[in-house]
Write an enzyme that holds these catalytic residues in place. Structure first.
Site, PDB file in Angstrom:
ATOM      1  N   ASN A 154       2.269   6.906   1.449  1.00  0.00           N
ATOM      2  CA  ASN A 154       3.197   7.251   0.378  1.00  0.00           C
ATOM      3  C   ASN A 154       3.064   8.699  -0.077  1.00  0.00           C
ATOM      4  O   ASN A 154       4.021   9.322  -0.502  1.00  0.00           O
ATOM      5  CB  ASN A 154       3.019   6.309  -0.820  1.00  0.00           C
ATOM      6  N   THR A 240      11.475 -19.644 -10.073  1.00  0.00           N
ATOM      7  CA  THR A 240      12.906 -19.559  -9.793  1.00  0.00           C
ATOM      8  C   THR A 240      13.245 -18.196  -9.215  1.00  0.00           C
ATOM      9  O   THR A 240      12.790 -17.161  -9.712  1.00  0.00           O
ATOM     10  CB  THR A 240      13.706 -19.816 -11.094  1.00  0.00           C
ATOM     11  N   CYS A 328      -4.229  11.910 -13.356  1.00  0.00           N
ATOM     12  CA  CYS A 328      -5.023  12.259 -14.525  1.00  0.00           C
ATOM     13  C   CYS A 328      -5.892  11.065 -14.885  1.00  0.00           C
ATOM     14  O   CYS A 328      -5.397  10.058 -15.365  1.00  0.00           O
ATOM     15  CB  CYS A 328      -4.100  12.622 -15.677  1.00  0.00           C
TER      16      CYS A 328
HETATM   17  N1  PLP Z   1       2.432   0.302  -1.071  1.00  0.00           N
HETATM   18  C1  PLP Z   1       2.892   1.557  -0.932  1.00  0.00           C
HETATM   19  C2  PLP Z   1       2.605   2.314   0.324  1.00  0.00           C
HETATM   20  C3  PLP Z   1       3.638   2.146  -1.960  1.00  0.00           C
HETATM   21  O1  PLP Z   1       4.075   3.390  -1.827  1.00  0.00           O
HETATM   22  C4  PLP Z   1       3.880   1.396  -3.133  1.00  0.00           C
HETATM   23  C5  PLP Z   1       4.597   2.012  -4.271  1.00  0.00           C
HETATM   24  O2  PLP Z   1       4.619   3.208  -4.425  1.00  0.00           O
HETATM   25  C6  PLP Z   1       3.396   0.079  -3.216  1.00  0.00           C
HETATM   26  C7  PLP Z   1       2.668  -0.436  -2.171  1.00  0.00           C
HETATM   27  C8  PLP Z   1       3.640  -0.768  -4.433  1.00  0.00           C
HETATM   28  O3  PLP Z   1       4.976  -1.196  -4.477  1.00  0.00           O
HETATM   29  P1  PLP Z   1       5.620  -1.686  -5.874  1.00  0.00           P
HETATM   30  O4  PLP Z   1       5.859  -0.475  -6.685  1.00  0.00           O
HETATM   31  O5  PLP Z   1       6.885  -2.384  -5.460  1.00  0.00           O
HETATM   32  O6  PLP Z   1       4.650  -2.626  -6.474  1.00  0.00           O
END
Ligand code: PLP
Length: 391
Positions: A154, A240, A328
């Site tokens: 990410n 649900t 932070c």
């Molecule tokens: N895994 C990765 C690689 C992510 O980038 C993120 C969110 O940024 C998540 C898991 C978590 O996803 P969510 O925000 O839907 O809980």
């Protein structure tokens, strides 16, 4: 907002805009078609049909069977379900393998398991954020219950060779979970070809709303439900169904499939334009992440001797939304665990900024960033006591 009142949103790895087509598809399911898909009457039945249709669309983007799709509330829940559910299903297994660069949704689960007496291996990465495949191979033991490795990072966008990883993990007879939250919709995924057991995705990263996620569970995979309740999702996740969001996610996956080529070409061209400009025109700027094995929409850049947060604040005043690799923590600015794992030097790790584009990003927006960013960096460097003085 910038001077013309616009927001230039380059933080799509954090969350994305709901696509207007997705919103339109969802609208009838709030006030008109609000039936419960589990009800016996046809008012609920018509919603159940639509949920079924959506399941097929989500399965299509992964190339898996619709019965292998389990709806959850987000990527984090999907990761928790996979990791906790797998270890509960195999109580004699006491070893977990993951990486040092996972999202907290998996990284902190590793720490959580460690605190409960499990042995956890956090695999290291090189300066590009890439795994050492031999280290992975050597880490798997007879008591390894699960290997959990993200498809794409990410923060840096680095893409792991998941097909190779899957062959190694499955070859060793071990269960594999893949956090594909950042990969879905950006790169092709084929679960008929790649032997992954469990895979997480999240709606709000693919232009669907927040509050909907999926765990793919390959047919025959043993996993314990984590949300105990009714029979929904074939007894794998009680509660649900969030029908408007499920229907929205189906539409979002359909659009993502149709737009995948664009993501890989037009969006990548814009990302490359921005990245090339920064690296060639702004001194002491460095790319974080793999030069080629990287998501087409992501660039993470370190600007030496300045704080990422200061850059973000200045960009924010100009209407530009980006994100930093620092967090932070308890009053002190800690560089991200991902950049630290990659060995990014201290002077760089603090000044990292991630730009993440989407199908809604325009060339005009990228040109605006190119026009404004050098001024921001120069100003902050002049103010910084750490900038080396040129004599
Ligand atoms: N895994 C990765 C690689 C992510 O980038 C993120 C969110 O940024 C998540 C898991 C978590 O996803 P969510 O925000 O839907 O809980």
């Amino acid at each position: 907002m910038n001077e013309s009142g616009r927001v230039i949103y380059l933080d799509n790895n954090a969350t994305t805009r709901v696509a207007p087509e997705v919103f339109d598809e969802m609208k009838p399911y709030f006030c008109d078609l609000y039936g419960n898909p589990s009800s016996m009457h046809s008012f609920g039945g018509q919603v159940s049909e639509k949920v079924k249709e959506a399941r097929a669309k989500v399965a299509a983007i992964l190339n898996c069977y619709p019965v292998e799709i389990v709806y959850t509330s987000c990527g984090t829940e999907s990761d928790n379900f996979a990791v906790k559910g797998a270890f509960e299903a195999y109580p004699d297994k006491k070893h977990f393998v993951t990486t040092r660069v996972e999202h907290p949704a998996v990284f902190n689960l590793g720490k959580w398991l460690e605190n409960r007496g499990y042995d956890v291996t956090f695999l290291s990465v090189n300066k590009y954020g890439m795994l050492d495949i031999d280290e992975l191979r050597a880490s798997i033991r007879s008591d390894t219950g699960l290997v959990s490795i993200m498809w794409a990072n990410n923060e840096t966008g680095t893409i792991f060779p998941i097909e190779r990883i899957a062959r190694i993990v499955k070859g060793a007879g071990c269960l594999l979970h893949v956090d594909a939250v950042q990969a879905v919709g950006k790169i092709p995924i084929d679960l008929k070809k790649i032997p992954i057991d469990l895979l997480a995705l999240s709606g709000h990263k693919v232009h669907a709303p927040k509050g909907i996620g999926v765990l793919f569970v390959r047919k025959g995979t043993k996993i314990r439900p984590q949300m105990i309740g009714g029979h929904q999702e074939r007894g794998r996740r009680g509660g649900t169904e969030n029908t408007p969001s499920i229907i929205g996610l189906g539409k979002a996956c359909e659009l993502a499939m149709a737009n995948m080529h664009e993501e890989i070409t037009r969006v990548k061209t814009l990302r490359d334009k921005l990245e090339h400009f920064i690296l060639t025109s702004i001194p002491m700027s460095h790319l974080n992440g793999h030069p080629t094995e990287r998501l087409p929409n992501t660039t993470s850049i370190s600007f030496e001797y300045i704080e990422g947060e200061a850059i973000l604040l200045d960009l924010d005043r100009l209407g530009i939304c980006a994100s930093s690799g620092s967090a932070c923590t308890s009053g002190s600015l800690e560089p991200s665990h991902v950049l630290r794992a990659m060995g990014v030097p201290f002077t760089c790790a603090h000044g990292s900024v991630r730009f993440s584009l989407s199908r809604y990003t325009t060339e005009e927006e990228i040109d605006y960033v190119i026009e404004k960013l050098p001024g921001v960096i120069n100003r902050l460097r002049e103010l910084s006591p750490f900038t080396p003085k040129v004599t």
